[in-house]
Design a protein around this motif. Structure first.
Motif, mmCIF file in Angstrom:
data_model
loop_
_atom_site.group_PDB
_atom_site.id
_atom_site.type_symbol
_atom_site.label_atom_id
_atom_site.label_comp_id
_atom_site.label_asym_id
_atom_site.label_seq_id
_atom_site.Cartn_x
_atom_site.Cartn_y
_atom_site.Cartn_z
ATOM 1 N N THR A 41 29.991 66.736 34.273
ATOM 2 C CA THR A 41 28.999 66.768 33.201
ATOM 3 C C THR A 41 29.652 66.435 31.870
ATOM 4 O O THR A 41 29.123 65.642 31.082
ATOM 5 C CB THR A 41 28.336 68.157 33.120
ATOM 6 O OG1 THR A 41 27.736 68.450 34.384
ATOM 7 C CG2 THR A 41 27.275 68.199 32.039
ATOM 8 N N THR A 42 30.808 67.018 31.613
ATOM 9 C CA THR A 42 31.528 66.739 30.370
ATOM 10 C C THR A 42 31.933 65.270 30.308
ATOM 11 O O THR A 42 31.828 64.641 29.249
ATOM 12 C CB THR A 42 32.779 67.639 30.272
ATOM 13 O OG1 THR A 42 32.369 69.002 30.358
ATOM 14 C CG2 THR A 42 33.517 67.407 28.976
ATOM 15 N N HIS A 43 32.363 64.712 31.431
ATOM 16 C CA HIS A 43 32.763 63.301 31.466
ATOM 17 C C HIS A 43 31.571 62.394 31.148
ATOM 18 O O HIS A 43 31.703 61.449 30.373
ATOM 19 C CB HIS A 43 33.341 62.959 32.838
ATOM 20 C CG HIS A 43 33.742 61.533 32.978
ATOM 21 N ND1 HIS A 43 34.829 60.997 32.334
ATOM 22 C CD2 HIS A 43 33.200 60.520 33.684
ATOM 23 C CE1 HIS A 43 34.925 59.713 32.637
ATOM 24 N NE2 HIS A 43 33.947 59.403 33.465
ATOM 25 N N ARG A 44 30.419 62.690 31.751
ATOM 26 C CA ARG A 44 29.223 61.884 31.471
ATOM 27 C C ARG A 44 28.831 61.979 29.997
ATOM 28 O O ARG A 44 28.486 60.981 29.371
ATOM 29 C CB ARG A 44 28.054 62.327 32.347
ATOM 30 C CG ARG A 44 28.102 61.764 33.739
ATOM 31 C CD ARG A 44 26.858 62.158 34.465
ATOM 32 N NE ARG A 44 26.898 63.615 34.601
ATOM 33 C CZ ARG A 44 26.670 64.291 35.710
ATOM 34 N NH1 ARG A 44 26.293 63.670 36.766
ATOM 35 N NH2 ARG A 44 26.774 65.584 35.759
ATOM 36 N N TYR A 45 28.873 63.185 29.436
ATOM 37 C CA TYR A 45 28.522 63.382 28.034
ATOM 38 C C TYR A 45 29.488 62.626 27.130
ATOM 39 O O TYR A 45 29.075 61.954 26.186
ATOM 40 C CB TYR A 45 28.526 64.876 27.688
ATOM 41 C CG TYR A 45 28.319 65.149 26.226
ATOM 42 C CD1 TYR A 45 27.061 64.989 25.642
ATOM 43 C CD2 TYR A 45 29.375 65.554 25.415
ATOM 44 C CE1 TYR A 45 26.872 65.225 24.302
ATOM 45 C CE2 TYR A 45 29.191 65.793 24.071
ATOM 46 C CZ TYR A 45 27.935 65.633 23.514
ATOM 47 O OH TYR A 45 27.755 65.858 22.185
#
Length: 79
Positions: A41-45
């Protein structure tokens, strides 16, 4: 069972220890899964934020070029 209480407690202790170890193992696996999902999720954000920043940067560069072109035209027309 009443004939050898020491053996009975050893068996109970072993089973309880195995259950506790299994519980710790499963808990660790679930935490890894949660960490992995959080990381994704952090990578996508971060990727989305980087793309938006790049778009904004190129837009601003285009505006600066337009302003410089206007200034250049103004200076060349006053020679």
């Amino acid at each position: 069972m009443t004939e050898n209480p020491e053996l009975f407690w050893k068996i109970i202790g072993t089973v309880a220890g195995a259950m506790f170890t299994y519980h710790k193992y499963i808990t660790a696996q679930l935490e890894k899964k949660v960490d992995k999902e959080d990381c994704q999720t952090t990578h996508r954000y971060t990727k989305q934020l980087r793309e938006e920043s790049t778009k904004t940067l190129f837009k601003n560069i285009g505006e600066i070029k337009d302003k410089l072109k206007t200034i250049e035209e103004h200076l060349l027309s006053h020679k």
